[in-house]
Design an enzyme around this catalytic site. Structure first.
Site, short mmCIF file in Angstrom:
data_model
loop_
_atom_site.label_atom_id
_atom_site.label_comp_id
_atom_site.label_asym_id
_atom_site.label_seq_id
_atom_site.Cartn_x
_atom_site.Cartn_y
_atom_site.Cartn_z
N HIS A 61 -1.76 -18.11 -6.70
CA HIS A 61 -1.90 -16.98 -7.72
C HIS A 61 -3.06 -16.98 -8.49
CE1 HIS A 61 2.23 -16.62 -6.76
NE2 HIS A 61 2.65 -15.70 -7.54
N ASN A 109 2.83 -21.19 -9.31
CA ASN A 109 1.94 -20.32 -9.22
C ASN A 109 0.54 -20.63 -8.27
OD1 ASN A 109 2.53 -18.95 -11.58
ND2 ASN A 109 1.83 -20.37 -12.86
N LYS A 111 13.98 -21.81 -6.38
CA LYS A 111 13.31 -21.25 -7.59
C LYS A 111 14.42 -21.59 -8.93
CE LYS A 111 11.24 -17.79 -10.30
NZ LYS A 111 10.54 -16.73 -10.28
N GLU A 156 8.05 -22.82 -18.58
CA GLU A 156 6.60 -23.12 -17.75
C GLU A 156 5.87 -24.34 -18.74
OE1 GLU A 156 5.08 -20.06 -15.58
OE2 GLU A 156 3.31 -20.89 -15.72
N GLU A 202 5.93 -15.33 -0.69
CA GLU A 202 6.50 -15.81 -1.85
C GLU A 202 7.51 -16.78 -1.34
OE1 GLU A 202 5.30 -15.98 -4.66
OE2 GLU A 202 4.59 -13.85 -5.01
N HIS A 205 0.23 -7.80 -4.23
CA HIS A 205 0.45 -8.93 -4.96
C HIS A 205 0.72 -10.13 -4.16
CE1 HIS A 205 1.52 -12.04 -7.91
NE2 HIS A 205 2.65 -12.30 -7.55
N HIS A 250 -5.02 -13.76 -8.08
CA HIS A 250 -5.09 -12.97 -9.30
C HIS A 250 -6.51 -12.29 -9.24
CE1 HIS A 250 -5.03 -11.58 -13.23
NE2 HIS A 250 -6.18 -12.16 -13.63
N ARG A 303 7.38 -25.53 -13.48
CA ARG A 303 7.52 -24.04 -13.13
C ARG A 303 5.80 -23.68 -12.79
NH1 ARG A 303 11.20 -19.05 -15.52
NH2 ARG A 303 10.35 -17.42 -14.07
N LYS A 307 11.42 -14.25 -16.16
CA LYS A 307 10.13 -13.68 -16.92
C LYS A 307 10.17 -12.18 -16.58
CE LYS A 307 6.76 -17.25 -15.81
NZ LYS A 307 5.78 -17.77 -14.96
N ARG A 345 17.76 -6.56 -30.64
CA ARG A 345 17.39 -7.70 -30.48
C ARG A 345 17.98 -8.64 -29.29
NH1 ARG A 345 18.39 -7.75 -36.08
NH2 ARG A 345 16.24 -7.15 -37.34
P1 NAD Z 1 8.32 -2.80 -6.55
O1 NAD Z 1 9.21 -2.90 -7.51
O2 NAD Z 1 6.85 -1.81 -6.74
O3 NAD Z 1 8.32 -2.40 -5.22
C1 NAD Z 1 7.90 -2.17 -3.90
C2 NAD Z 1 7.83 -0.77 -3.58
O4 NAD Z 1 9.36 -0.70 -2.66
C3 NAD Z 1 8.27 0.38 -4.55
O5 NAD Z 1 7.68 1.55 -3.81
C4 NAD Z 1 9.74 0.67 -4.33
O6 NAD Z 1 9.94 1.93 -4.80
C5 NAD Z 1 10.05 0.45 -3.06
N1 NAD Z 1 11.30 -0.24 -2.60
C6 NAD Z 1 12.08 -1.19 -3.47
N2 NAD Z 1 13.13 -1.31 -2.74
C7 NAD Z 1 13.01 -0.83 -1.38
C8 NAD Z 1 13.95 -0.62 -0.60
N3 NAD Z 1 15.07 -1.33 -0.33
N4 NAD Z 1 13.60 0.19 0.56
C9 NAD Z 1 12.66 0.91 0.56
N5 NAD Z 1 11.79 0.86 -0.52
C10 NAD Z 1 11.94 -0.02 -1.61
O7 NAD Z 1 7.33 -4.20 -6.12
P2 NAD Z 1 7.84 -5.55 -5.85
O8 NAD Z 1 6.76 -6.26 -4.68
O9 NAD Z 1 9.35 -5.54 -5.68
O10 NAD Z 1 7.53 -6.17 -7.25
C11 NAD Z 1 6.21 -6.47 -7.77
C12 NAD Z 1 6.14 -6.74 -9.22
O11 NAD Z 1 7.08 -7.87 -9.48
C13 NAD Z 1 4.98 -6.70 -9.89
O12 NAD Z 1 5.10 -5.96 -11.10
C14 NAD Z 1 4.83 -8.23 -10.38
O13 NAD Z 1 4.12 -8.47 -11.50
C15 NAD Z 1 6.49 -8.55 -10.54
N6 NAD Z 1 6.64 -10.03 -10.41
C16 NAD Z 1 7.36 -10.57 -11.29
C17 NAD Z 1 7.92 -12.04 -11.29
C18 NAD Z 1 8.64 -12.51 -12.21
O14 NAD Z 1 9.04 -13.76 -12.25
N7 NAD Z 1 9.04 -11.78 -12.93
C19 NAD Z 1 7.32 -12.83 -9.91
C20 NAD Z 1 6.66 -12.05 -9.02
C21 NAD Z 1 6.36 -10.83 -9.42
N1 GLY Z 2 6.85 -15.96 -10.36
C1 GLY Z 2 6.61 -17.03 -11.16
C2 GLY Z 2 7.65 -17.66 -12.00
O1 GLY Z 2 8.73 -17.34 -12.01
O2 GLY Z 2 7.27 -18.70 -12.82
#
Ligand code: NAD
Ligand code: GLY
Length: 365
Positions: free
Chosen positions: A246, A243, A224, A234, A182, A264, A250, A239, A140, A118
């Protein structure tokens, strides 16, 4: 440098410093129980950075869960795997699991920790620019399901975020650019001076200039953190400003199958240009501001023209993708529009017919 996320009982620090990954003991050792920490990461990050983390934690045994890299890992199967492995390792509520990786690992591990017993604690150690400036902060968490991206998840704040900009040295430029979109977003939302800083220093950030990267990361985290402290879930149109770009993004991501064809962050960059152009075409913002946004992003090599994606789809289909957005409410979409650079706002008055007409022009090139 420490940026605080002021959330009362759920407040936490974001530690930012070059070399921090190899000197993480002051932050992470207090979370080790019985001389042990559990780290969840992906294969790419494990190969590049796990040893550095371990070397800076003498006397602490790291139990590692290493997952395949990529968006496909953010699914039910890997969520189950992580939860069951954490249970098998005897994780207790008071433990803190370390999420070492990009947004995929951060979102998946955060969600696993939100439900484990939990709710157990976790620390974000983001290793992509996108995760350092956005996804690791704010709580998130989510996985992707058949019905759509990030549709199953929870708000679950980490207990600390540990950012080492040096790890970006191994990140492919394309991923760095995706994260940079971003960064620019924070300027476009409410900080025209920061957008001007981006215009002057964006190339340096992408070329690995350490001072520029640290400034971009720290400024983004401060921005942020302020937004999250004001509107954690949000609910107040604060918040939601994050977006920007986005909703358009999207639609393009959906049309390209959420694949490596369009990352993305690349979709967000393209989407921010569309949001400014639509704002200009509706007379809300000066055309010169929309052109300035497009010029900055195109100058760094971003695709800013939808026509360049060579999509075989109509504007109506893109609008259809938008209506599946989880932010749709009472049949209306909240669009993030702009009155100018640094003057974004939430609008529920935008007519989808106007968006479709606008996109038809954009798709025609
Ligand atoms: P990711 O985690 O897939 O990383 C991208 C690639 O880079 C992967 O292949 C990873 O193995 C590689 N990598 C990571 N660190 C590295 C490093 N230092 N050196 C070399 N390679 C490295 O993608 P991302 O762009 O970090 O994140 C995308 C995800 O984040 C999506 O799923 C998206 O929905 C999510 N997201 C979440 C929020 C949130 O608020 N929670 C906000 C924006 C995006
Ligand atoms: N990436 C959008 C949020 O965290 O609200």
């Amino acid at each position: 440098m420490i940026v605080d996320v002021a959330l009362g009982a759920r407040a936490y620090p974001i530690h930012i410093a070059p070399g921090l990954l190899g000197a993480a003991a002051p932050v992470l050792a207090p979370f080790a129980r019985g001389g042990r920490l559990v780290v969840v990461t992906d294969e790419t990050v494990a190969a590049l950075h796990l040893e550095t983390l371990a070397a800076g934690l003498p006397g602490i045994a790291l139990e590692t869960i290493v997952l395949p890299p990529g968006e496909a890992t953010k699914d039910w199967a890997h969520l189950q795997l992580v939860v069951e492995r954490l249970l098998a390792l005897g994780i207790e509520r008071s433990d803190a699991v370390v999420a070492l990786g990009g947004g995929v690992i951060g979102d998946l591990v955060g969600f696993a920790c939100s439900m484990l017993k939990r709710g157990c604690r976790f620390v974000q150690v983001p290793t992509t620019l996108l995760s350092q400036v956005d996804s690791s902060v704010g709580g998130k968490t989510a996985i992707n399901v058949r019905a759509g991206k990030n549709l199953v998840g929870a708000f679950h704040q980490p207990v600390a975020v540990l950012i080492d900009p040096d790890v970006l040295a191994t990140l492919p430029r394309r991923e760095l650019m995706a994260g940079y979109a971003e960064v620019v977003k924070y300027g476009l939302i409410n900080d025209a001076d920061f957008f001007a800083w981006c215009e002057a220093h964006g190339e340096a950030v992408l070329n690995g200039d350490s001072a520029a990267q640290i400034h971009a990361i720290a400024h983004s985290c401060r921005a942020k953190a302020a937004v999250v402290a004001a509107d954690e879930r949000e609910t107040d149109d604060v918040r939601a400003l994050l977006n920007l770009g986005h909703t358009f993004g999207h639609a393009f991501e959906a049309e390209t199958g959420f694949s490596s064809r369009l990352l993305h962050g690349e979709a967000v960059a393209l989407g921010m240009v569309q949001a400014f152009r639509l704002s200009a075409s509706l007379g809300l913002c000066a055309a010169a501001d929309a052109a300035r946004v497009a010029r900055h992003l195109a100058g760094l090599g971003f695709t800013i023209e939808p026509a360049a994606l060579n999509l075989d789809c109509s504007a109506a289909r893109l609008v259809e993708h938008m209506t599946h957005d989880k932010k749709m409410s009472a049949g209306r979409l909240a669009f993030i529009m702009a009155r100018g650079i640094g003057q974004s706002f939430v609008s529920r008055e935008v007519e989808l017919a106007d968006v479709e007409a606008f996109l038809a022009v954009q798709l025609a090139g």
